[in-house]
Motif scaffolding. Structure first.
Motif, PDB file in Angstrom:
ATOM      1  N   THR A  58       0.852  -1.190   0.000  1.00 53.48           N
ATOM      2  CA  THR A  58       0.000   0.000   0.000  1.00 53.48           C
ATOM      3  C   THR A  58       0.883   1.234   0.000  1.00 53.48           C
ATOM      4  O   THR A  58       1.756   1.368   0.869  1.00 53.48           O
ATOM      5  CB  THR A  58      -0.944   0.025   1.210  1.00 53.48           C
ATOM      6  N   LEU A  59       0.677   2.100  -0.979  1.00 58.50           N
ATOM      7  CA  LEU A  59       1.477   3.316  -1.121  1.00 58.50           C
ATOM      8  C   LEU A  59       0.574   4.517  -1.309  1.00 58.50           C
ATOM      9  O   LEU A  59      -0.552   4.394  -1.820  1.00 58.50           O
ATOM     10  CB  LEU A  59       2.408   3.204  -2.335  1.00 58.50           C
ATOM     11  N   SER A  60       1.090   5.653  -0.954  1.00 61.49           N
ATOM     12  CA  SER A  60       0.410   6.893  -1.256  1.00 61.49           C
ATOM     13  C   SER A  60       0.738   7.320  -2.678  1.00 61.49           C
ATOM     14  O   SER A  60       1.802   6.976  -3.214  1.00 61.49           O
ATOM     15  CB  SER A  60       0.832   8.000  -0.279  1.00 61.49           C
ATOM     16  N   GLU A  61      -0.166   8.057  -3.289  1.00 64.93           N
ATOM     17  CA  GLU A  61       0.075   8.545  -4.645  1.00 64.93           C
ATOM     18  C   GLU A  61       1.388   9.323  -4.677  1.00 64.93           C
ATOM     19  O   GLU A  61       1.737  10.036  -3.733  1.00 64.93           O
ATOM     20  CB  GLU A  61      -1.092   9.447  -5.063  1.00 64.93           C
ATOM     21  N   GLU A  62       2.135   9.149  -5.777  1.00 67.31           N
ATOM     22  CA  GLU A  62       3.426   9.783  -6.038  1.00 67.31           C
ATOM     23  C   GLU A  62       4.581   9.139  -5.282  1.00 67.31           C
ATOM     24  O   GLU A  62       5.728   9.587  -5.406  1.00 67.31           O
ATOM     25  CB  GLU A  62       3.394  11.289  -5.778  1.00 67.31           C
ATOM     26  N   ALA A  63       4.325   8.085  -4.541  1.00 69.37           N
ATOM     27  CA  ALA A  63       5.416   7.381  -3.862  1.00 69.37           C
ATOM     28  C   ALA A  63       6.204   6.552  -4.868  1.00 69.37           C
ATOM     29  O   ALA A  63       5.741   6.266  -5.980  1.00 69.37           O
ATOM     30  CB  ALA A  63       4.867   6.477  -2.763  1.00 69.37           C
ATOM     31  N   VAL A  78      -2.808   1.840  -4.302  1.00 62.97           N
ATOM     32  CA  VAL A  78      -2.315   3.213  -4.216  1.00 62.97           C
ATOM     33  C   VAL A  78      -3.457   4.092  -3.746  1.00 62.97           C
ATOM     34  O   VAL A  78      -4.542   4.090  -4.347  1.00 62.97           O
ATOM     35  CB  VAL A  78      -1.795   3.705  -5.571  1.00 62.97           C
ATOM     36  N   ILE A  79      -3.214   4.829  -2.682  1.00 60.69           N
ATOM     37  CA  ILE A  79      -4.264   5.667  -2.104  1.00 60.69           C
ATOM     38  C   ILE A  79      -3.953   7.132  -2.367  1.00 60.69           C
ATOM     39  O   ILE A  79      -2.801   7.550  -2.345  1.00 60.69           O
ATOM     40  CB  ILE A  79      -4.431   5.399  -0.599  1.00 60.69           C
ATOM     41  N   ALA A  80      -5.012   7.865  -2.629  1.00 59.27           N
ATOM     42  CA  ALA A  80      -4.873   9.298  -2.967  1.00 59.27           C
ATOM     43  C   ALA A  80      -4.537  10.118  -1.728  1.00 59.27           C
ATOM     44  O   ALA A  80      -4.870   9.732  -0.602  1.00 59.27           O
ATOM     45  CB  ALA A  80      -6.154   9.795  -3.602  1.00 59.27           C
ATOM     46  N   SER A 105      -3.079   0.754  -9.213  1.00 62.98           N
ATOM     47  CA  SER A 105      -3.558  -0.283  -8.297  1.00 62.98           C
ATOM     48  C   SER A 105      -3.948  -1.523  -9.094  1.00 62.98           C
ATOM     49  O   SER A 105      -4.805  -1.469  -9.984  1.00 62.98           O
ATOM     50  CB  SER A 105      -4.760   0.222  -7.496  1.00 62.98           C
ATOM     51  N   VAL A 129      -3.054   6.330  -8.508  1.00 62.83           N
ATOM     52  CA  VAL A 129      -4.155   5.465  -8.070  1.00 62.83           C
ATOM     53  C   VAL A 129      -4.484   4.423  -9.137  1.00 62.83           C
ATOM     54  O   VAL A 129      -4.792   3.267  -8.832  1.00 62.83           O
ATOM     55  CB  VAL A 129      -5.394   6.308  -7.710  1.00 62.83           C
TER      56      VAL A 129
END
Lengths: 111, 114
Positions: free
Chosen positions: A12-17, A109-111, A85, A82
């Motif tokens: 699980t990553l944040s957007e732009e990671a 991927v979470i916003a 994903s 996102v």
């Protein structure tokens, strides 16, 4: 026999990671290596491939380099979105046989 | 139109029933494959066929059979379905020769056995 080992998810990553999904292989000879992607509700589709050592496959901002010395083909992307994903599968082909797939890594991927 | 099609896309059946899943392709490929996908287990190869007269067992062929009716058609049968055959089934194709044996996948059939 030939085999592929990829990192277990889910990731699980944040957007732009930055994304790295590790893949190592065991094979006789000189295999071709692949990353396939499976978006929700769909079949697998080829993301990128490399056919010989030091080749770099790239597509849609994803890259992977065929490293013979470390028997690896790690998938990377500098800035995930996102829409990335999906489940990602590493695979190899080393002769007149079907592709050998890893177990897949789910990326969210979470916003 | 899709190059690799699978029918049906979804199927619910009961234990003991005979089920056939069909795969057709317009890519002109000679090689075809059947896989099943279960959560956490990735893709497992059931059967594969490198041409019309060639059928090979994969990793998990028990409880399944196949028929290669033509170069473009490859069917998977469950003679007597059981609940642990509930899974997502994929057909794939590739062309012989070349360096990579890149496989092209159908959209999948979701099978539920009650």
């Amino acid at each position: 026999g030939d085999s592929v080992t990829q990192m277990e998810g889910p990731v699980t990553l944040s957007e732009e990671a930055f994304l790295t999904i590790n893949c190592t292989y065991t094979a006789t000879g000189y295999p071709s290596l692949f990353w396939y992607v499976q978006y929700p509700g769909e079949g697998l589709q080829l993301l990128l491939k490399a056919t010989k050592a030091d080749d770099k496959g790239s597509n849609k901002g994803f890259e992977a380099t065929y490293r013979k010395e470390t028997t690896s083909f790690h998938l990377e992307k500098g800035s995930v979105q996102v829409s990335d994903s999906a489940v990602y599968f590493c695979a190899l082909y080393s002769g007149n046989t079907p592709l050998v797939f890893g177990k897949g890594t789910r990326l969210s991927v979470i916003a | 139109d899709a190059d690799v099609t699978q029918t049906p896309r979804n199927r619910i059946t009961k234990t003991g029933k005979r089920i056939m899943l069909e795969c057709s392709q317009t890519k002109g490929h000679d090689r075809m494959y059947w896989y099943r996908q279960d959560p956490g287990l990735g893709l497992r190869l059931i059967y594969y066929s490198f041409d019309v007269k060639d059928i090979n067992k994969g990793e998990i062929s028990d409880g399944y059979s196949v028929s290669r009716q033509a170069q473009a058609k490859f069917s998977l049968s469950l003679e007597s379905a059981i609940p642990n055959q509930t899974a997502l089934y994929f057909c794939a194709t590739s062309v012989s020769g070349g360096r990579t044996n890149e496989q092209f996948f159908g959209p999948g059939t979701r099978l539920t056995v009650l």
